[in-house]
Scaffold this active site. Structure first.
Site, PDB file in Angstrom:
ATOM      1  N   ALA A  29      26.839  38.984  48.453  1.00 32.06           N
ATOM      2  CA  ALA A  29      26.302  37.617  48.424  1.00 32.06           C
ATOM      3  C   ALA A  29      25.689  37.249  49.777  1.00 32.06           C
ATOM      4  O   ALA A  29      24.582  36.696  49.842  1.00 32.06           O
ATOM      5  CB  ALA A  29      27.402  36.620  48.052  1.00 32.06           C
ATOM      6  N   ALA A  61      33.979  47.874  45.153  1.00 35.67           N
ATOM      7  CA  ALA A  61      33.758  47.647  43.716  1.00 35.67           C
ATOM      8  C   ALA A  61      33.439  48.981  43.050  1.00 35.67           C
ATOM      9  O   ALA A  61      32.609  49.747  43.535  1.00 35.67           O
ATOM     10  CB  ALA A  61      32.617  46.657  43.520  1.00 35.67           C
ATOM     11  N   GLN A  62      34.117  49.240  41.954  1.00 33.41           N
ATOM     12  CA  GLN A  62      33.914  50.537  41.302  1.00 33.41           C
ATOM     13  C   GLN A  62      33.057  50.429  40.053  1.00 33.41           C
ATOM     14  O   GLN A  62      31.970  50.979  39.952  1.00 33.41           O
ATOM     15  CB  GLN A  62      35.281  51.140  40.934  1.00 33.41           C
ATOM     16  CG  GLN A  62      36.093  51.579  42.125  1.00 33.41           C
ATOM     17  CD  GLN A  62      37.389  52.283  41.713  1.00 33.41           C
ATOM     18  OE1 GLN A  62      37.773  52.309  40.554  1.00 33.41           O
ATOM     19  NE2 GLN A  62      38.050  52.868  42.700  1.00 33.41           N
ATOM     20  N   GLU A 114      33.655  47.754  29.781  1.00 29.43           N
ATOM     21  CA  GLU A 114      34.902  47.379  30.459  1.00 29.43           C
ATOM     22  C   GLU A 114      35.557  46.277  29.648  1.00 29.43           C
ATOM     23  O   GLU A 114      34.984  45.788  28.664  1.00 29.43           O
ATOM     24  CB  GLU A 114      34.618  46.911  31.891  1.00 29.43           C
ATOM     25  CG  GLU A 114      34.147  48.026  32.821  1.00 29.43           C
ATOM     26  CD  GLU A 114      34.002  47.556  34.252  1.00 29.43           C
ATOM     27  OE1 GLU A 114      35.022  47.307  34.907  1.00 29.43           O
ATOM     28  OE2 GLU A 114      32.859  47.418  34.712  1.00 29.43           O
ATOM     29  N   HIS A 131      44.260  42.888  38.543  1.00 32.28           N
ATOM     30  CA  HIS A 131      43.657  44.025  37.839  1.00 32.28           C
ATOM     31  C   HIS A 131      44.788  44.851  37.229  1.00 32.28           C
ATOM     32  O   HIS A 131      45.776  45.136  37.896  1.00 32.28           O
ATOM     33  CB  HIS A 131      42.843  44.875  38.822  1.00 32.28           C
ATOM     34  CG  HIS A 131      41.919  45.826  38.134  1.00 32.28           C
ATOM     35  ND1 HIS A 131      42.364  46.924  37.432  1.00 32.28           N
ATOM     36  CD2 HIS A 131      40.562  45.834  38.009  1.00 32.28           C
ATOM     37  CE1 HIS A 131      41.317  47.561  36.920  1.00 32.28           C
ATOM     38  NE2 HIS A 131      40.219  46.917  37.252  1.00 32.28           N
ATOM     39  N   ARG A 136      41.083  41.220  31.118  1.00 34.24           N
ATOM     40  CA  ARG A 136      42.020  41.705  32.131  1.00 34.24           C
ATOM     41  C   ARG A 136      43.351  40.969  32.170  1.00 34.24           C
ATOM     42  O   ARG A 136      44.401  41.584  32.350  1.00 34.24           O
ATOM     43  CB  ARG A 136      41.348  41.496  33.483  1.00 34.24           C
ATOM     44  CG  ARG A 136      41.221  42.732  34.257  1.00 34.24           C
ATOM     45  CD  ARG A 136      40.308  42.526  35.400  1.00 34.24           C
ATOM     46  NE  ARG A 136      39.253  43.489  35.287  1.00 34.24           N
ATOM     47  CZ  ARG A 136      38.254  43.586  36.130  1.00 34.24           C
ATOM     48  NH1 ARG A 136      38.152  42.743  37.128  1.00 34.24           N
ATOM     49  NH2 ARG A 136      37.347  44.509  35.968  1.00 34.24           N
ATOM     50  N   HIS A 139      43.501  41.060  42.528  1.00 37.14           N
ATOM     51  CA  HIS A 139      42.172  41.683  42.554  1.00 37.14           C
ATOM     52  C   HIS A 139      41.054  40.694  42.869  1.00 37.14           C
ATOM     53  O   HIS A 139      40.151  41.028  43.629  1.00 37.14           O
ATOM     54  CB  HIS A 139      41.926  42.326  41.189  1.00 37.14           C
ATOM     55  CG  HIS A 139      40.620  43.038  41.059  1.00 37.14           C
ATOM     56  ND1 HIS A 139      40.251  44.097  41.877  1.00 37.14           N
ATOM     57  CD2 HIS A 139      39.580  42.862  40.193  1.00 37.14           C
ATOM     58  CE1 HIS A 139      39.056  44.538  41.527  1.00 37.14           C
ATOM     59  NE2 HIS A 139      38.619  43.795  40.510  1.00 37.14           N
ATOM     60  N   GLU A 156      32.558  35.717  45.820  1.00 35.49           N
ATOM     61  CA  GLU A 156      33.936  35.473  45.398  1.00 35.49           C
ATOM     62  C   GLU A 156      34.516  34.181  45.959  1.00 35.49           C
ATOM     63  O   GLU A 156      35.353  33.536  45.324  1.00 35.49           O
ATOM     64  CB  GLU A 156      34.832  36.668  45.799  1.00 35.49           C
ATOM     65  CG  GLU A 156      36.238  36.540  45.240  1.00 35.49           C
ATOM     66  CD  GLU A 156      37.087  37.791  45.454  1.00 35.49           C
ATOM     67  OE1 GLU A 156      36.541  38.813  45.931  1.00 35.49           O
ATOM     68  OE2 GLU A 156      38.290  37.743  45.151  1.00 35.49           O
ATOM     69  N   ARG A 162      37.973  36.155  35.295  1.00 38.41           N
ATOM     70  CA  ARG A 162      36.615  36.696  35.375  1.00 38.41           C
ATOM     71  C   ARG A 162      36.414  37.874  34.421  1.00 38.41           C
ATOM     72  O   ARG A 162      37.261  38.762  34.330  1.00 38.41           O
ATOM     73  CB  ARG A 162      36.329  37.163  36.810  1.00 38.41           C
ATOM     74  CG  ARG A 162      35.003  37.878  36.962  1.00 38.41           C
ATOM     75  CD  ARG A 162      34.707  38.206  38.397  1.00 38.41           C
ATOM     76  NE  ARG A 162      35.650  39.120  38.980  1.00 38.41           N
ATOM     77  CZ  ARG A 162      35.605  40.434  38.855  1.00 38.41           C
ATOM     78  NH1 ARG A 162      34.664  41.009  38.123  1.00 38.41           N
ATOM     79  NH2 ARG A 162      36.498  41.189  39.464  1.00 38.41           N
ATOM     80  N   SER A 194      31.248  40.064  38.889  1.00 37.70           N
ATOM     81  CA  SER A 194      31.322  39.619  40.286  1.00 37.70           C
ATOM     82  C   SER A 194      30.115  40.066  41.105  1.00 37.70           C
ATOM     83  O   SER A 194      29.525  39.251  41.830  1.00 37.70           O
ATOM     84  CB  SER A 194      32.610  40.109  40.937  1.00 37.70           C
ATOM     85  OG  SER A 194      32.799  41.475  40.669  1.00 37.70           O
TER      86      SER A 194
HETATM   87  C1  SIN Z   1      36.791  47.830  37.835  1.00 40.69           C
HETATM   88  O1  SIN Z   1      36.010  48.730  38.095  1.00 40.69           O
HETATM   89  O2  SIN Z   1      37.690  47.918  36.993  1.00 40.69           O
HETATM   90  C2  SIN Z   1      36.673  46.547  38.595  1.00 40.69           C
HETATM   91  C3  SIN Z   1      35.404  45.895  38.272  1.00 40.69           C
HETATM   92  C4  SIN Z   1      35.529  44.425  38.489  1.00 40.69           C
HETATM   93  O3  SIN Z   1      36.408  43.966  39.201  1.00 40.69           O
HETATM   94  O4  SIN Z   1      34.743  43.700  37.887  1.00 40.69           O
END
Ligand code: SIN
Length: 420
Positions: A25, A56-57, A124, A234, A282, A341, A365, A376, A381
């Site tokens: 950001a 971030a993955q 996801e 998470h 989540r 998370h 964030e 979220r 994000s």
């Molecule tokens: C994840 O890769 O599980 C995290 C992605 C996220 O926090 O949106």
């Protein structure tokens, strides 16, 4: 030298806009404002990669060109948010996603492609379709940070914002602590892009700098915060007995590609809990894990990814984290437990990053735009950081040029509309 508030400082500087934070950001906003002719000073407490963005993955949630729609992404976001999102804000931000990603790609960010040559998309939790784009397999944030670092103006690293200075008309400056000691930057505009607060918890996926600074700075400057009670846990963070501080994330995309959550008896954690099973939003999955752990008196459950083909190529970062503790996801169950998370709430802004304090902006964030509600949606994000960063940079430029357009009902989060 003393500031108008009587604090002694050892150095001073001037800028049209001070950006506090060097993640997605902050850097996006700094670029946008500089393109509009503002002199921008960007501060970062740590170094170039000490940001939440870097870790971030999973990816960036963005409406796919076929088989998807803004309406569908909006509906998934609202459902995950537990009835507490601001629908106008959700629609505004989600609609801007494809353009924001195209701009990042133009800047040099490279996203993974499938065998057909198209940008690859995964799923996801809470998403009704495969719309998450990713980079380096599970290193999306690293690629976003790399591209932005390469394209950005110089950043003052190792510099922490200590106080936003205001007078009756709004922001006048910011006190900064760096290796020279305490200084003041005189500025009519400050953008908070300081990330989250995960380090307030024993275990978190967040880096060391995620200590809620932006919330404290904003409150002190007179801005409102909201929804800070909604801290997202998470569901799948690599478990280690007594593990504290930043813990390695096991991306939800691992479940998106077919991994299953099981307990120590091999039973599913989410069967019968939610129609989306292991890909439920989540908060649902984290709660289901916490309940199972309480019943069993155990500290972690397992993620079974042993049946996935090519795990190491698709998830190199996660593979490295597992190998570092002697686990190979191709052969071993991965021990996981929920950890702090993401801060779903934060500094109240409209969808241009504007707070109620003239000259004070927030994005990413640290901000509460109304996109996330109580929980979220996965990978919204980075999307929000890109969209709000760009808009806040432009908003600061417009305000500087005396062009501030008053927020309309469509741009104000519902809670602020109700307060007027
Ligand atoms: C994840 O890769 O599980 C995290 C992605 C996220 O926090 O949106």
């Amino acid at each position: 030298m003393t500031t108008p508030t009587g604090v002694g400082v050892g150095w001073e500087a001037r800028a049209d806009l001070v950006v506090v934070g060097g993640g997605v950001a902050g850097l996006t906003a700094a670029r946008a404002a500089a393109r509009r002719g503002l002199t921008v000073l960007t501060l970062s407490k740590g170094g170039p990669t000490d940001t939440s963005t870097q870790y971030a993955q999973g990816g960036i949630a963005v409406v796919a060109p076929t088989g998807d729609s803004v309406d569908s992404h909006v509906a998934d976001t609202l459902a995950a948010g537990g009835g507490l999102c601001d629908e106008d804000a959700v629609r505004s931000i989600v609609s801007a996603g494809p353009h924001a990603v195209a701009a990042l790609t133009d800047l040099g960010a490279v996203f993974d492609r499938g065998r057909d040559g198209d940008v690859a998309r995964t799923r996801e939790g809470g998403h009704s379709t495969r719309r998450i784009i990713h980079a380096g397999g599970d290193a999306t944030g690293m690629e976003v940070q790399r591209a932005l670092n390469a394209a950005s103006l110089p950043v003052l690293f190792g510099a922490a914002a200590a106080r936003i200075l205001t007078d009756a008309r709004g922001v006048t400056g910011v006190l900064v602590l760096d290796e020279r000691g305490l200084g003041v930057v005189h500025t009519p505009a400050v953008l908070l892009a300081t990330g989250g607060l995960g380090q307030l918890y024993a275990c978190s996926t967040n880096p060391a700098g995620a200590t809620a600074d932006g919330i404290a700075l904003a409150l002190h400057a007179g801005a409102a915060v909201a929804d800070v009670e909604f801290v997202q846990f998470h569901p799948t963070v690599l478990y280690a007995r007594g593990g504290e501080g930043r813990r390695p994330l096991i991306s939800e995309a691992v479940r998106g590609e077919g991994a299953r959550l099981i307990d120590s008896h091999g039973a599913s954690i989410t069967a019968g809990v939610h129609p989306l099973g292991d890909l439920a939003p989540r908060d649902v999955v984290s709660r289901a894990i916490a309940e199972r752990l309480a019943v069993l008196g155990e500290e972690h459950v397992f993620l079974d990814a042993r049946h996935l083909d090519g795990f190491a190529e698709r998830f190199p970062t996660i593979t490295a984290s597992c190998l570092a503790v002697g686990l190979d996801p191709a052969d071993d169950l991965i021990p996981v437990a929920p950890a702090a998370h993401y801060s779903c709430g934060g500094v109240v802004t409209d969808v241009h990053g504007r707070t109620a304090v003239p000259g004070l902006y927030a994005a990413g964030e640290v901000a509460r735009t109304g996109l996330h509600g109580a929980n979220r949606l996965a990978s919204n994000s980075l999307l929000e950081g890109l969209v709000l960063g760009e808009r806040a940079g432009h908003a600061a430029a417009e305000e500087r040029a005396g062009l501030r357009v008053e927020a309309t009902d469509a741009t104000l989060p519902a809670r602020r509309r109700a307060d007027r």
